[in-house]
Scaffold this motif. Structure first.
Motif, PDB file in Angstrom:
ATOM      1  N   MET A   1      -0.773 -12.635  -7.001  1.00  0.00           N
ATOM      2  CA  MET A   1       0.000 -11.898  -7.754  1.00  0.00           C
ATOM      3  C   MET A   1       1.511 -12.782  -7.852  1.00  0.00           C
ATOM      4  N   SER A   2       1.743 -12.592  -9.114  1.00  0.00           N
ATOM      5  CA  SER A   2       3.210 -13.390  -9.496  1.00  0.00           C
ATOM      6  C   SER A   2       4.325 -12.623  -8.908  1.00  0.00           C
ATOM      7  N   LEU A   3       5.495 -13.197  -9.192  1.00  0.00           N
ATOM      8  CA  LEU A   3       6.885 -12.475  -8.832  1.00  0.00           C
ATOM      9  C   LEU A   3       7.046 -11.179  -9.594  1.00  0.00           C
ATOM     10  N   LYS A   4       6.717 -11.389 -10.959  1.00  0.00           N
ATOM     11  CA  LYS A   4       6.985 -10.252 -11.938  1.00  0.00           C
ATOM     12  C   LYS A   4       6.062  -9.138 -11.204  1.00  0.00           C
ATOM     13  N   GLY A   5       4.876  -9.385 -11.063  1.00  0.00           N
ATOM     14  CA  GLY A   5       3.995  -8.257 -10.389  1.00  0.00           C
ATOM     15  C   GLY A   5       4.397  -7.628  -9.208  1.00  0.00           C
ATOM     16  N   PHE A   6       4.866  -8.544  -8.297  1.00  0.00           N
ATOM     17  CA  PHE A   6       5.254  -8.146  -6.918  1.00  0.00           C
ATOM     18  C   PHE A   6       6.401  -7.374  -7.250  1.00  0.00           C
ATOM     19  N   HIS A   7       7.339  -7.573  -7.965  1.00  0.00           N
ATOM     20  CA  HIS A   7       8.629  -6.856  -8.357  1.00  0.00           C
ATOM     21  C   HIS A   7       8.500  -5.442  -8.720  1.00  0.00           C
ATOM     22  N   ILE A   8       7.276  -5.159  -9.715  1.00  0.00           N
ATOM     23  CA  ILE A   8       7.062  -4.179 -10.120  1.00  0.00           C
ATOM     24  C   ILE A   8       6.730  -3.272  -9.141  1.00  0.00           C
ATOM     25  N   VAL A   9       5.602  -3.890  -8.271  1.00  0.00           N
ATOM     26  CA  VAL A   9       5.312  -3.003  -6.909  1.00  0.00           C
ATOM     27  C   VAL A   9       6.341  -2.647  -6.174  1.00  0.00           C
ATOM     28  N   PHE A  10       7.369  -3.579  -6.036  1.00  0.00           N
ATOM     29  CA  PHE A  10       8.599  -3.365  -5.070  1.00  0.00           C
ATOM     30  C   PHE A  10       9.314  -2.292  -5.493  1.00  0.00           C
ATOM     31  N   ILE A  11       9.447  -2.309  -7.060  1.00  0.00           N
ATOM     32  CA  ILE A  11      10.497  -1.002  -7.521  1.00  0.00           C
ATOM     33  C   ILE A  11       9.492   0.291  -7.469  1.00  0.00           C
ATOM     34  N   VAL A  12       8.447   0.284  -7.626  1.00  0.00           N
ATOM     35  CA  VAL A  12       7.492   1.560  -7.364  1.00  0.00           C
ATOM     36  C   VAL A  12       7.669   2.025  -5.880  1.00  0.00           C
ATOM     37  N   PHE A  13       7.876   1.183  -5.044  1.00  0.00           N
ATOM     38  CA  PHE A  13       7.738   1.432  -3.430  1.00  0.00           C
ATOM     39  C   PHE A  13       9.640   1.951  -3.427  1.00  0.00           C
ATOM     40  N   SER A  14      10.260   1.337  -3.940  1.00  0.00           N
ATOM     41  CA  SER A  14      11.740   1.597  -3.727  1.00  0.00           C
ATOM     42  C   SER A  14      11.937   3.207  -4.454  1.00  0.00           C
TER      43      SER A  14
ATOM     44  N   PRO B   4       0.150 -32.946  -5.321  1.00  0.00           N
ATOM     45  CA  PRO B   4      -0.387 -32.473  -6.654  1.00  0.00           C
ATOM     46  C   PRO B   4      -0.152 -30.832  -6.655  1.00  0.00           C
ATOM     47  N   TYR B   5      -0.364 -30.303  -7.865  1.00  0.00           N
ATOM     48  CA  TYR B   5      -0.430 -28.874  -8.224  1.00  0.00           C
ATOM     49  C   TYR B   5       0.942 -28.198  -7.584  1.00  0.00           C
ATOM     50  N   THR B   6       1.898 -28.708  -7.907  1.00  0.00           N
ATOM     51  CA  THR B   6       3.139 -28.038  -7.654  1.00  0.00           C
ATOM     52  C   THR B   6       3.767 -27.313  -9.025  1.00  0.00           C
ATOM     53  N   ILE B   7       3.305 -27.768 -10.114  1.00  0.00           N
ATOM     54  CA  ILE B   7       3.642 -27.475 -11.339  1.00  0.00           C
ATOM     55  C   ILE B   7       2.358 -26.830 -11.958  1.00  0.00           C
ATOM     56  N   THR B  13      -9.046 -22.989  -8.225  1.00  0.00           N
ATOM     57  CA  THR B  13      -8.305 -21.782  -7.867  1.00  0.00           C
ATOM     58  C   THR B  13      -7.719 -21.317  -8.999  1.00  0.00           C
ATOM     59  N   GLY B  14      -7.239 -21.837 -10.006  1.00  0.00           N
ATOM     60  CA  GLY B  14      -6.265 -21.344 -11.034  1.00  0.00           C
ATOM     61  C   GLY B  14      -4.778 -20.987 -10.557  1.00  0.00           C
ATOM     62  N   LEU B  15      -4.523 -21.588  -9.616  1.00  0.00           N
ATOM     63  CA  LEU B  15      -3.033 -21.322  -9.006  1.00  0.00           C
ATOM     64  C   LEU B  15      -2.501 -22.737  -8.580  1.00  0.00           C
ATOM     65  N   TRP B  16      -1.125 -22.801  -8.470  1.00  0.00           N
ATOM     66  CA  TRP B  16      -0.707 -23.957  -7.909  1.00  0.00           C
ATOM     67  C   TRP B  16      -0.530 -23.659  -6.469  1.00  0.00           C
ATOM     68  N   ASN B  17      -0.362 -24.609  -5.958  1.00  0.00           N
ATOM     69  CA  ASN B  17      -0.600 -24.903  -4.436  1.00  0.00           C
ATOM     70  C   ASN B  17       0.451 -23.997  -3.581  1.00  0.00           C
ATOM     71  N   GLY B  21      -0.226 -20.798  -0.621  1.00  0.00           N
ATOM     72  CA  GLY B  21       0.360 -21.014   0.627  1.00  0.00           C
ATOM     73  C   GLY B  21       1.585 -19.783   0.990  1.00  0.00           C
ATOM     74  N   ILE B  22       2.095 -19.538  -0.175  1.00  0.00           N
ATOM     75  CA  ILE B  22       3.053 -18.061   0.275  1.00  0.00           C
ATOM     76  C   ILE B  22       2.132 -16.946   0.350  1.00  0.00           C
ATOM     77  N   TRP B  23       1.076 -16.674  -0.412  1.00  0.00           N
ATOM     78  CA  TRP B  23       0.335 -15.396  -0.134  1.00  0.00           C
ATOM     79  C   TRP B  23      -0.372 -15.531   1.397  1.00  0.00           C
TER      80      TRP B  23
END
Lengths: 69, 291
Positions: A1-14, B4-7, B13-17, B21-23
């Motif tokens: 999930m991207s930041l914008k998706g997580f942000h929307i989830v966060f706003i729902v929880f808020s 590699p794959y920072t951008i 995976t279809g994602l950058w590394n 990692g963060i998830w």
């Protein structure tokens, strides 16, 4: 999930938190009878509405800017 | 060597590394905080009547801190969006607002909320001595009202050296309102606000006290879990603020000029972490402050 998706989830929880805080204030007001809690309830419900408005604005803005994919 | 794959995204995976990692990191964080929250819930459910404080924390202050964290999540996502639109100046200001929100949150915690507890005293009275302190505990009144018994006398400890000096035989406590006027019906309900100790002094023989401490983690399971969870959360806020400060400093501008998408990806990863930390607080606030 991207930041914008997580942000929307966060706003729902808020929003849910604001609604439940408002409900809590109403409950405490009924038990305690102190006007400060009624003010808190009103403020919480206003915040919940503001968060919903913001969430919709954010989603539309991201979509318009093509940041939402 | 180029990492590699920072951008660009990895084909498999279809994602950058860094995003993977963060998830993975956040998944481990869910387990960490999930375990602590579960411990809190079970400790509370298993607490004997009168042994779990309720309404002790300052709800308006907690609400303000919650609003600050929600605001910081908004500013961090706007900072990231500004980078995506290649507006560095706007990014800089949004990032500064995020850092300030984090700093205000930590300041309120470390300068106001925690020290207030470090200055507060509580002494649990031995069951056989409860009758002797009826004037402070008001347990006849609580029994009439079908309320849990009061087992603790709290307030401002005037002779703090009594905690460490065995030659001092009693505690002199500036009583909290609940112990100064225990039969007052207004004291039957939790306050959810900071109520300062009264001028009334209560004297408690050390021999009658089961355990006595300031409101520290050693005081009770409640304060142990409160300080553990809010302390761990505070450390996460501090870590986030430090990362944001690094991304706000001029060094980030160099990266922006070289490769703006790389900086945007870094901010996105840090923003995901920040949203998780804020989401944890969304659960901490009702659990500790309201319920």
């Amino acid at each position: 999930m991207s930041l914008k998706g997580f942000h929307i989830v966060f706003i729902v929880f808020s929003t849910l938190l604001a609604l439940s805080t408002g409900a809590w204030c109403v409950w405490v007001d009924l038990v305690e009878g102190a006007p400060v809690y009624l003010a808190g309830a009103i403020a919480s419900f206003v915040c919940a509405i503001a968060l919903v408005v913001y969430g919709v604005w954010f989603y539309r803005k991201m979509k318009r800017l093509r940041i939402i994919t | 060597m180029e990492i590699p794959y920072t951008i660009s995204t990895r084909p498999d995976t279809g994602l950058w590394n860094a995003k993977i990692g963060i998830w993975l990191f956040l998944a481990s964080e869910v387990m960490l905080f999930g375990g602590l929250f579960s411990a809190y819930v079970f400790l509370r459910l298993d607490a004997p009547p009168g042994m779990w404080p309720h309404g002790l924390l300052n709800v308006p202050v907690g609400t303000m801190n919650t609003a600050i964290l929600i605001m910081s999540s908004v500013t961090v996502v706007l900072a990231w969006a500004a980078l995506k639109m290649r507006k560095y100046r706007a990014y800089w200001w949004y990032m500064l607002a995020t850092i300030l929100c984090g700093v205000i949150f930590l300041t309120v915690k470390l300068v106001y909320e925690w020290p207030q507890k470090f200055e507060h005293f509580g002494g649990y009275i031995k069951p056989e001595a409860l009758e002797k302190y009826e004037q402070y505990l008001g347990n006849k009144h609580t029994a009439e009202k079908n309320l849990p018994p009061r087992l603790e006398i709290t307030g401002h400890l005037h002779n703090r050296e009594a905690l460490s000096n065995p030659n001092i035989k009693e505690y002199e406590v500036g009583l909290d309102p609940v112990n100064a006027d225990p039969a007052n019906p207004a004291m039957d309900r939790p306050h959810f606000l900071y109520v300062p100790p009264t001028e009334k002094i209560g004297k408690i023989d050390k021999a009658d006290v089961e355990r006595a401490t300031m409101f520290l983690p050693t005081h009770s399971a409640y304060f142990a879990s409160y300080f553990t969870i809010t302390g761990l959360h505070g450390l996460h806020v501090l870590a986030g603020v430090l990362v944001f400060i690094y991304m706000w400093l001029p060094v980030s501008k160099k990266l922006y000029q070289r490769n703006p998408e790389h900086l945007a990806n870094r901010v996105e990863v840090a923003g995901l972490f920040w949203h998780f930390v804020d989401l944890v607080w969304i659960f901490v606030f009702p659990l500790f402050y309201l319920l």
